[in-house]
Scaffold this motif. Structure first.
Motif, PDB file in Angstrom:
ATOM      1  N   PRO A 153      -2.208  -8.801   4.320  1.00 16.64           N
ATOM      2  CA  PRO A 153      -2.320  -8.843   3.161  1.00 16.64           C
ATOM      3  C   PRO A 153      -2.953  -7.199   2.804  1.00 16.64           C
ATOM      4  O   PRO A 153      -2.490  -6.319   2.093  1.00 16.64           O
ATOM      5  CB  PRO A 153      -3.905  -9.333   2.601  1.00 16.64           C
ATOM      6  N   GLY A 154      -3.419  -6.324   4.212  1.00 15.33           N
ATOM      7  CA  GLY A 154      -3.869  -4.898   4.171  1.00 15.33           C
ATOM      8  C   GLY A 154      -2.415  -4.151   4.205  1.00 15.33           C
ATOM      9  O   GLY A 154      -2.247  -3.328   3.393  1.00 15.33           O
ATOM     10  N   ALA A 155      -1.762  -4.743   4.362  1.00 13.30           N
ATOM     11  CA  ALA A 155      -0.282  -4.173   4.922  1.00 13.30           C
ATOM     12  C   ALA A 155       0.945  -4.115   3.623  1.00 13.30           C
ATOM     13  O   ALA A 155       1.487  -3.545   3.285  1.00 13.30           O
ATOM     14  CB  ALA A 155       0.713  -4.918   5.815  1.00 13.30           C
ATOM     15  N   LEU A 156       0.520  -5.355   3.024  1.00 10.90           N
ATOM     16  CA  LEU A 156       0.843  -5.400   1.777  1.00 10.90           C
ATOM     17  C   LEU A 156       0.746  -4.325   0.432  1.00 10.90           C
ATOM     18  O   LEU A 156       1.223  -3.729  -0.685  1.00 10.90           O
ATOM     19  CB  LEU A 156       1.209  -6.749   1.442  1.00 10.90           C
ATOM     20  N   ARG A 157      -0.696  -4.619   0.606  1.00 12.35           N
ATOM     21  CA  ARG A 157      -1.230  -3.250  -0.673  1.00 12.35           C
ATOM     22  C   ARG A 157      -0.436  -1.553   0.138  1.00 12.35           C
ATOM     23  O   ARG A 157      -0.236  -1.535  -0.766  1.00 12.35           O
ATOM     24  CB  ARG A 157      -2.531  -3.695   0.098  1.00 12.35           C
ATOM     25  N   GLN A 158      -0.632  -1.703   1.727  1.00 11.18           N
ATOM     26  CA  GLN A 158      -0.325  -0.517   1.804  1.00 11.18           C
ATOM     27  C   GLN A 158       1.017   0.113   1.588  1.00 11.18           C
ATOM     28  O   GLN A 158       1.622   0.749   0.660  1.00 11.18           O
ATOM     29  CB  GLN A 158       0.363  -0.284   3.379  1.00 11.18           C
ATOM     30  N   ILE A 159       2.206  -0.943   1.069  1.00 14.76           N
ATOM     31  CA  ILE A 159       3.760  -1.059   1.144  1.00 14.76           C
ATOM     32  C   ILE A 159       3.412  -0.995  -0.523  1.00 14.76           C
ATOM     33  O   ILE A 159       4.597   0.032  -1.440  1.00 14.76           O
ATOM     34  CB  ILE A 159       4.689  -2.631   1.359  1.00 14.76           C
ATOM     35  N   TYR A 160       2.943  -1.443  -1.028  1.00 17.86           N
ATOM     36  CA  TYR A 160       2.346  -0.606  -2.937  1.00 17.86           C
ATOM     37  C   TYR A 160       2.239   0.013  -2.948  1.00 17.86           C
ATOM     38  O   TYR A 160       2.510   0.558  -4.069  1.00 17.86           O
ATOM     39  CB  TYR A 160       1.610  -2.260  -3.332  1.00 17.86           C
ATOM     40  N   GLN A 161       1.246   0.916  -2.524  1.00 19.69           N
ATOM     41  CA  GLN A 161       0.813   1.930  -2.229  1.00 19.69           C
ATOM     42  C   GLN A 161       1.861   2.984  -2.069  1.00 19.69           C
ATOM     43  O   GLN A 161       1.321   3.819  -2.792  1.00 19.69           O
ATOM     44  CB  GLN A 161      -0.589   2.191  -1.284  1.00 19.69           C
ATOM     45  N   VAL A 162       2.843   3.178  -1.588  1.00 19.37           N
ATOM     46  CA  VAL A 162       3.426   4.391  -0.884  1.00 19.37           C
ATOM     47  C   VAL A 162       4.485   3.236  -1.756  1.00 19.37           C
ATOM     48  O   VAL A 162       5.730   5.494  -1.764  1.00 19.37           O
ATOM     49  CB  VAL A 162       3.924   4.284   0.079  1.00 19.37           C
ATOM     50  N   LEU A 163       4.983   2.844  -2.322  1.00 21.38           N
ATOM     51  CA  LEU A 163       5.766   2.770  -3.950  1.00 21.38           C
ATOM     52  C   LEU A 163       5.657   3.487  -4.687  1.00 21.38           C
ATOM     53  O   LEU A 163       4.301   3.795  -4.994  1.00 21.38           O
ATOM     54  CB  LEU A 163       6.244   1.296  -3.819  1.00 21.38           C
ATOM     55  N   LYS A 164       6.773   3.901  -5.262  1.00 19.65           N
ATOM     56  CA  LYS A 164       6.729   4.073  -6.464  1.00 19.65           C
ATOM     57  C   LYS A 164       6.319   3.321  -7.859  1.00 19.65           C
ATOM     58  O   LYS A 164       6.645   2.264  -7.605  1.00 19.65           O
ATOM     59  CB  LYS A 164       7.472   5.774  -6.978  1.00 19.65           C
ATOM     60  N   PRO A 165       5.499   3.897  -9.337  1.00 18.95           N
ATOM     61  CA  PRO A 165       5.904   3.487 -10.041  1.00 18.95           C
ATOM     62  C   PRO A 165       7.357   2.479 -10.344  1.00 18.95           C
ATOM     63  O   PRO A 165       8.312   3.167 -10.375  1.00 18.95           O
ATOM     64  CB  PRO A 165       5.065   3.411 -10.926  1.00 18.95           C
ATOM     65  N   ASP A 166       7.504   1.046 -10.847  1.00 19.26           N
ATOM     66  CA  ASP A 166       8.640   0.579 -10.622  1.00 19.26           C
ATOM     67  C   ASP A 166       9.716   1.104 -10.051  1.00 19.26           C
ATOM     68  O   ASP A 166      10.559   0.578  -9.652  1.00 19.26           O
ATOM     69  CB  ASP A 166       9.429   1.079 -11.949  1.00 19.26           C
ATOM     70  N   GLY A 167       9.245   1.254  -7.969  1.00 20.83           N
ATOM     71  CA  GLY A 167       9.280   1.077  -7.552  1.00 20.83           C
ATOM     72  C   GLY A 167       9.623  -0.363  -6.313  1.00 20.83           C
ATOM     73  O   GLY A 167       8.658  -1.689  -7.094  1.00 20.83           O
ATOM     74  N   VAL A 168      10.471  -1.070  -5.784  1.00 20.66           N
ATOM     75  CA  VAL A 168      10.401  -2.574  -5.252  1.00 20.66           C
ATOM     76  C   VAL A 168      10.527  -2.472  -3.938  1.00 20.66           C
ATOM     77  O   VAL A 168      10.942  -1.721  -3.205  1.00 20.66           O
ATOM     78  CB  VAL A 168      11.962  -2.893  -6.197  1.00 20.66           C
ATOM     79  N   PHE A 169       9.688  -3.680  -3.265  1.00 19.45           N
ATOM     80  CA  PHE A 169       9.752  -3.994  -2.287  1.00 19.45           C
ATOM     81  C   PHE A 169      10.364  -5.030  -1.610  1.00 19.45           C
ATOM     82  O   PHE A 169      10.632  -6.087  -2.893  1.00 19.45           O
ATOM     83  CB  PHE A 169       8.258  -4.119  -2.161  1.00 19.45           C
ATOM     84  N   ILE A 170      12.174  -5.110  -0.921  1.00 16.72           N
ATOM     85  CA  ILE A 170      12.053  -6.078  -0.420  1.00 16.72           C
ATOM     86  C   ILE A 170      12.244  -6.640   1.490  1.00 16.72           C
ATOM     87  O   ILE A 170      12.424  -5.775   2.150  1.00 16.72           O
ATOM     88  CB  ILE A 170      14.030  -6.237  -0.256  1.00 16.72           C
ATOM     89  N   GLY A 171      11.424  -7.830   1.362  1.00 17.45           N
ATOM     90  CA  GLY A 171      11.444  -8.422   2.749  1.00 17.45           C
ATOM     91  C   GLY A 171      11.367  -9.577   3.159  1.00 17.45           C
ATOM     92  O   GLY A 171      12.340 -10.201   2.422  1.00 17.45           O
ATOM     93  N   ALA A 172      11.429  -9.576   4.106  1.00 18.57           N
ATOM     94  CA  ALA A 172      11.911 -11.133   5.680  1.00 18.57           C
ATOM     95  C   ALA A 172      10.900 -11.355   6.345  1.00 18.57           C
ATOM     96  O   ALA A 172      11.266  -9.723   7.277  1.00 18.57           O
ATOM     97  CB  ALA A 172      13.408 -10.789   5.546  1.00 18.57           C
ATOM     98  N   MET A 173      10.283 -12.468   6.545  1.00 17.47           N
ATOM     99  CA  MET A 173       9.545 -12.649   7.346  1.00 17.47           C
ATOM    100  C   MET A 173      10.051 -13.940   7.986  1.00 17.47           C
ATOM    101  O   MET A 173      10.120 -14.789   7.424  1.00 17.47           O
ATOM    102  CB  MET A 173       8.033 -12.253   7.519  1.00 17.47           C
ATOM    103  N   VAL A 174       9.577 -14.107   9.115  1.00 14.84           N
ATOM    104  CA  VAL A 174       9.121 -15.457   9.743  1.00 14.84           C
ATOM    105  C   VAL A 174       8.633 -16.583   9.236  1.00 14.84           C
ATOM    106  O   VAL A 174       6.893 -16.874   9.223  1.00 14.84           O
ATOM    107  CB  VAL A 174       9.887 -15.652  11.184  1.00 14.84           C
ATOM    108  N   GLY A 175       8.823 -17.686   8.889  1.00 15.79           N
ATOM    109  CA  GLY A 175       7.677 -18.842   7.733  1.00 15.79           C
ATOM    110  C   GLY A 175       6.746 -19.732   9.072  1.00 15.79           C
ATOM    111  O   GLY A 175       7.468 -19.822  10.095  1.00 15.79           O
ATOM    112  N   GLY A 176       6.381 -20.085   8.399  1.00 19.51           N
ATOM    113  CA  GLY A 176       5.221 -21.412   8.891  1.00 19.51           C
ATOM    114  C   GLY A 176       6.466 -22.710   9.925  1.00 19.51           C
ATOM    115  O   GLY A 176       5.724 -22.855  10.938  1.00 19.51           O
ATOM    116  N   GLU A 177       7.299 -22.749   9.402  1.00 21.98           N
ATOM    117  CA  GLU A 177       7.954 -23.826  10.497  1.00 21.98           C
ATOM    118  C   GLU A 177       9.023 -23.935  11.371  1.00 21.98           C
ATOM    119  O   GLU A 177      10.182 -24.532  11.538  1.00 21.98           O
ATOM    120  CB  GLU A 177       8.548 -24.491   9.310  1.00 21.98           C
ATOM    121  N   THR A 178       8.875 -22.291  11.361  1.00 21.83           N
ATOM    122  CA  THR A 178      10.100 -21.801  12.194  1.00 21.83           C
ATOM    123  C   THR A 178       9.487 -22.050  13.732  1.00 21.83           C
ATOM    124  O   THR A 178       8.324 -22.340  14.187  1.00 21.83           O
ATOM    125  CB  THR A 178       9.594 -20.124  12.720  1.00 21.83           C
ATOM    126  N   LEU A 179      10.749 -22.976  14.710  1.00 15.59           N
ATOM    127  CA  LEU A 179      10.745 -23.066  16.138  1.00 15.59           C
ATOM    128  C   LEU A 179      10.123 -24.547  15.868  1.00 15.59           C
ATOM    129  O   LEU A 179       9.008 -25.077  17.370  1.00 15.59           O
ATOM    130  CB  LEU A 179      10.709 -22.407  16.542  1.00 15.59           C
TER     131      LEU A 179
END
Length: 333
Positions: A153-179
């Motif tokens: 949650p803190g990392a996502l808030r930091q990403i939000y903060q460094v973005l300009k208004p109308d900026g976009v975050f696009i990400g990929a991460m491993v989910g709970g059913e992996t392996l």
């Protein structure tokens, strides 16, 4: 070895109403040994044949890049959080991203980064502590790095903060059913041979939590997609070897450092018996969660306020009601 990708579903939320309970995600957790993860990535990227372990990162990186192209705009300044060897940027053109900052906790990974068209600047930084000012970037993206974050949650808030208004975050991460195949095989083998089991696969974020976390960080117009990537290996030992070569070995504090030889052999036999293919290979499933979130801006479309409609559903049904067959016959007569 071959890779198959199956798109499971797409979850979309176009309002800012998605929130998670503060009691569930209110405090930062300390699950992962970040120092150990840095060492794992340094070791993996320093291997002479490290490129042969990049197949999953390359595949997911290209899919993140596809989502950048879908936005259909030019981004003057972008940031790649946890870039590894820059597996996203190699798929982008300078017409889409004009300048790019690359960050990673591994200096060796940054030095081994792949070539790309746009000018880049490398910054050695932890994904949990971004050293940038607020409202700096037009685009932030990340691929297969955020699942090792203690305070997501803190990392996502930091990403939000460094973005300009109308900026976009696009990400990929491993989910709970992996392996799940590897996890189940190891647990059954340890129960059989040792009378109990310890966690060998790191805990991952559930898709049901991801939209809540993005909304809690402040993002709106959210999109969450799920892909199931299945890679086929000769056996379980090759699965574990490739995870180590990727720098994706477990780094949880409660991990068990050693496995008994008998347990490993039993787990490999269980893996092949329960999940093996007819050709003798075994699958390893990676659940990939893709996310898109926008930083709010006054120019963005907003949902209408509740109760602001001028026409009710009842009125619409009367307006659009079609005549019955009986009414048609009466009209003709």
């Amino acid at each position: 070895m071959n890779i198959t990708v199956k798109s499971l579903r797409s979850l979309r939320c176009l309002s800012r109403g998605w929130r998670c309970l503060s009691s569930k995600h209110g405090g930062a957790m300390n699950v992962f040994d970040r120092s150990m993860k840095r060492k794992q990535r340094e070791w993996a990227s320093s291997l002479l044949d490290s490129d042969k372990y990049d197949y999953l990162r390359d595949e997911v990186g290209s899919r993140v890049a596809d989502r950048v192209y879908d936005v259909s705009r030019t981004f003057p300044l972008a940031l790649d959080v946890g870039c590894g060897k820059s597996h996203i940027a190699e798929h982008l053109s300078k017409d889409i991203v004009e300048r790019l900052f690359l960050t990673d906790i591994s200096d060796s990974s940054l030095r081994s980064r792949k070539k790309c068209e746009m000018p880049t600047q490398c910054v050695l930084a932890d994904e949990e502590f971004l050293p940038f000012k607020e409202n700096t970037f037009d685009l932030v993206f990340s691929s297969l790095s955020l699942h090792w974050i203690n305070d997501l949650p803190g990392a996502l808030r930091q990403i939000y903060q460094v973005l300009k208004p109308d900026g976009v975050f696009i990400g990929a991460m491993v989910g709970g059913e992996t392996l799940f195949e590897l996890r189940c095989s190891l647990q059954l083998a340890e129960l059989e041979r040792e009378g109990g089991f310890a966690p060998h696969i790191s805990p991952y974020t559930a898709v049901t939590d991801l939209g809540n976390l993005l909304g809690q960080a402040g993002f709106n117009m959210l999109t969450v997609d799920i892909d199931e990537v299945q890679v086929h290996y000769p056996g379980m030992l090759e699965v574990m070897s490739d995870l180590q070569g990727m720098g994706e070995s477990n780094c949880a504090w409660n991990r068990k450092s050693l496995l008994h030889r008998d347990t490993i052999l039993a787990a490999a036999a269980i893996y092949k018996e329960m999940y093996g293919n007819e050709d003798g290979s075994v699958p390893a499933t990676f659940q990939i969660l893709y996310m898109i979130g926008w930083k709010p801006h006054e120019s963005q479309a907003k949902p209408a306020k509740r109760g602001s409609a001028n026409v009710s559903f009842a009125d619409l049904s009367k307006i659009n009601k079609l005549p019955t067959d009986h009414q048609k016959n009466d009209d003709k007569s």
